[in-house]
Design a protein around this motif. Sequence first.
Motif, PDB file in Angstrom:
ATOM      1  N   VAL A 147     -28.704  44.710 -77.801  1.00  0.00           N
ATOM      2  CA  VAL A 147     -27.542  44.845 -78.680  1.00  0.00           C
ATOM      3  C   VAL A 147     -27.632  43.954 -79.918  1.00  0.00           C
ATOM      4  CG1 VAL A 147     -25.973  45.600 -76.867  1.00  0.00           C
ATOM      5  CG2 VAL A 147     -26.251  43.146 -77.305  1.00  0.00           C
ATOM      6  N   ASP A 148     -28.418  42.889 -79.857  1.00  0.00           N
ATOM      7  CA  ASP A 148     -28.527  41.993 -81.000  1.00  0.00           C
ATOM      8  C   ASP A 148     -29.812  42.197 -81.798  1.00  0.00           C
ATOM      9  OD1 ASP A 148     -26.055  40.551 -80.737  1.00  0.00           O
ATOM     10  OD2 ASP A 148     -26.907  39.591 -78.964  1.00  0.00           O
ATOM     11  N   SER A 149     -30.498  43.295 -81.548  1.00  0.00           N
ATOM     12  CA  SER A 149     -31.719  43.601 -82.300  1.00  0.00           C
ATOM     13  C   SER A 149     -31.356  44.179 -83.666  1.00  0.00           C
ATOM     14  CB  SER A 149     -32.583  44.605 -81.536  1.00  0.00           C
ATOM     15  OG  SER A 149     -32.995  44.082 -80.294  1.00  0.00           O
ATOM     16  N   PRO A 150     -31.970  43.671 -84.731  1.00  0.00           N
ATOM     17  CA  PRO A 150     -31.727  44.250 -86.061  1.00  0.00           C
ATOM     18  C   PRO A 150     -32.276  45.671 -86.097  1.00  0.00           C
ATOM     19  CG  PRO A 150     -33.594  42.748 -86.130  1.00  0.00           C
ATOM     20  CD  PRO A 150     -32.993  42.605 -84.755  1.00  0.00           C
ATOM     21  N   LEU A 182     -27.798  44.168 -89.971  1.00  0.00           N
ATOM     22  CA  LEU A 182     -27.024  44.955 -89.019  1.00  0.00           C
ATOM     23  C   LEU A 182     -27.784  45.013 -87.705  1.00  0.00           C
ATOM     24  CD1 LEU A 182     -25.993  47.885 -91.391  1.00  0.00           C
ATOM     25  CD2 LEU A 182     -24.415  46.256 -90.340  1.00  0.00           C
ATOM     26  N   THR A 183     -27.048  44.987 -86.595  1.00  0.00           N
ATOM     27  CA  THR A 183     -27.652  45.108 -85.277  1.00  0.00           C
ATOM     28  C   THR A 183     -26.911  46.186 -84.499  1.00  0.00           C
ATOM     29  OG1 THR A 183     -26.209  43.543 -84.109  1.00  0.00           O
ATOM     30  CG2 THR A 183     -28.079  42.609 -85.339  1.00  0.00           C
ATOM     31  N   ILE A 234     -39.723  39.043 -90.129  1.00  0.00           N
ATOM     32  CA  ILE A 234     -38.950  38.355 -91.173  1.00  0.00           C
ATOM     33  C   ILE A 234     -37.625  37.868 -90.610  1.00  0.00           C
ATOM     34  CG2 ILE A 234     -37.779  38.662 -93.397  1.00  0.00           C
ATOM     35  CD1 ILE A 234     -39.963  40.747 -94.074  1.00  0.00           C
ATOM     36  N   TYR A 235     -36.979  38.711 -89.818  1.00  0.00           N
ATOM     37  CA  TYR A 235     -35.680  38.359 -89.224  1.00  0.00           C
ATOM     38  C   TYR A 235     -35.801  37.137 -88.318  1.00  0.00           C
ATOM     39  CZ  TYR A 235     -31.158  39.139 -86.903  1.00  0.00           C
ATOM     40  OH  TYR A 235     -29.881  39.007 -86.409  1.00  0.00           O
ATOM     41  N   ALA A 236     -36.943  37.000 -87.659  1.00  0.00           N
ATOM     42  CA  ALA A 236     -37.161  35.877 -86.748  1.00  0.00           C
ATOM     43  C   ALA A 236     -37.164  34.538 -87.475  1.00  0.00           C
ATOM     44  CB  ALA A 236     -38.477  36.062 -85.992  1.00  0.00           C
TER      45      ALA A 236
END
Length: 354
Positions: A112-115, A72-73, A63-65
Amino acid sequence: MVEYSFLDRILHRIALQFTPIAELSFDIDQKAGDHNVEQDRYTRHIFVSGLARAGTTILMRRIYASGAFCSLTYRNMPFVLAPKIWGKVAARSQGDDSLSERAHGDRILVGVDSPESLDEVFWRIFDGENYITKTCLKPHLPAQDVTEKFAAYVSAILNADSDGRRRYLSKNNNNILRLKAIRQTFPNAITLIPFRDPITHAGSLMRQHANFLKQQKEDPFVQSYMTWLGHHEFGHDHRHFQFDREGQKRLSDLAPDGIEYWLEIWRQTYSWLLEHASDEDYFVCYEDLCSDPETWNRLAVICEIEDTDSSAESFVISNAKDDASADPSLLEEVSALYDRLVEASRSKIERSKA
């Protein structure tokens, strides 16, 4: 979790272990600029929540993609309750953006930018005494002042987003304990509740418990980190969901190193969810996501998003072989419950076509 240096670990301990510091970071962040809490309350946010290992992470990432949501990440750590102020600090330091397999060893890569499921820190800090016990986590209905703070927190997260995204996406398995509060706080939000075949699911839970027992023995920081984030699914600080006394009694006769323990957790969790789900809660069969592309297409419509690009992660059935040597009556119960969940999922998602 991502890899942290010695100094990073000290900072995480200061920011997450000490409640007054976490509360202060929240209060300061709330005063840093205006944000429209009331407007954000009525946006079509999405909450992904279920029993761990149900496919919640991969569904959230898919979904985030779409690019339509703010989450938040790991970049929000460790001052996760101060997204506006700490977000500006983190933005100046890009850090290492490389990806590595997460601690679960399940081929999901994180950076670091992964939800990630980080908003549980909020509930632990502001309402932990009402649902976290020494042995279990219980359903709770937070007081109005707490839910109002949570609405303001989500609004701050959205306000801090540099891309201007105004829809919030949360993956937090503990949210099944407060579904009513989520619905009351965000009336237009929807909740997706993934589930898997119980034998496969219980086997995955049992293996992850053994995995984190080993990791936490080798590195105690892993246990502290999971406790700070409210992740009690596995390891030495494992605390199961407790929905009633009868369920507690059944679990007390079982051991976490056997599959029956995890099957019983599966049974109790999804029985409770079937009983308490609302019209805006959608059960999602993970096996259907893997075998029928139309299931995802319909979910995308429900979530009001365009389909993600071809590089998005795929839903894949595990090849792990799981032991089905459990009590026949328990196997019969979970099999019947799984059939009910599949029917509930398919009928509701099918109706969304109209």
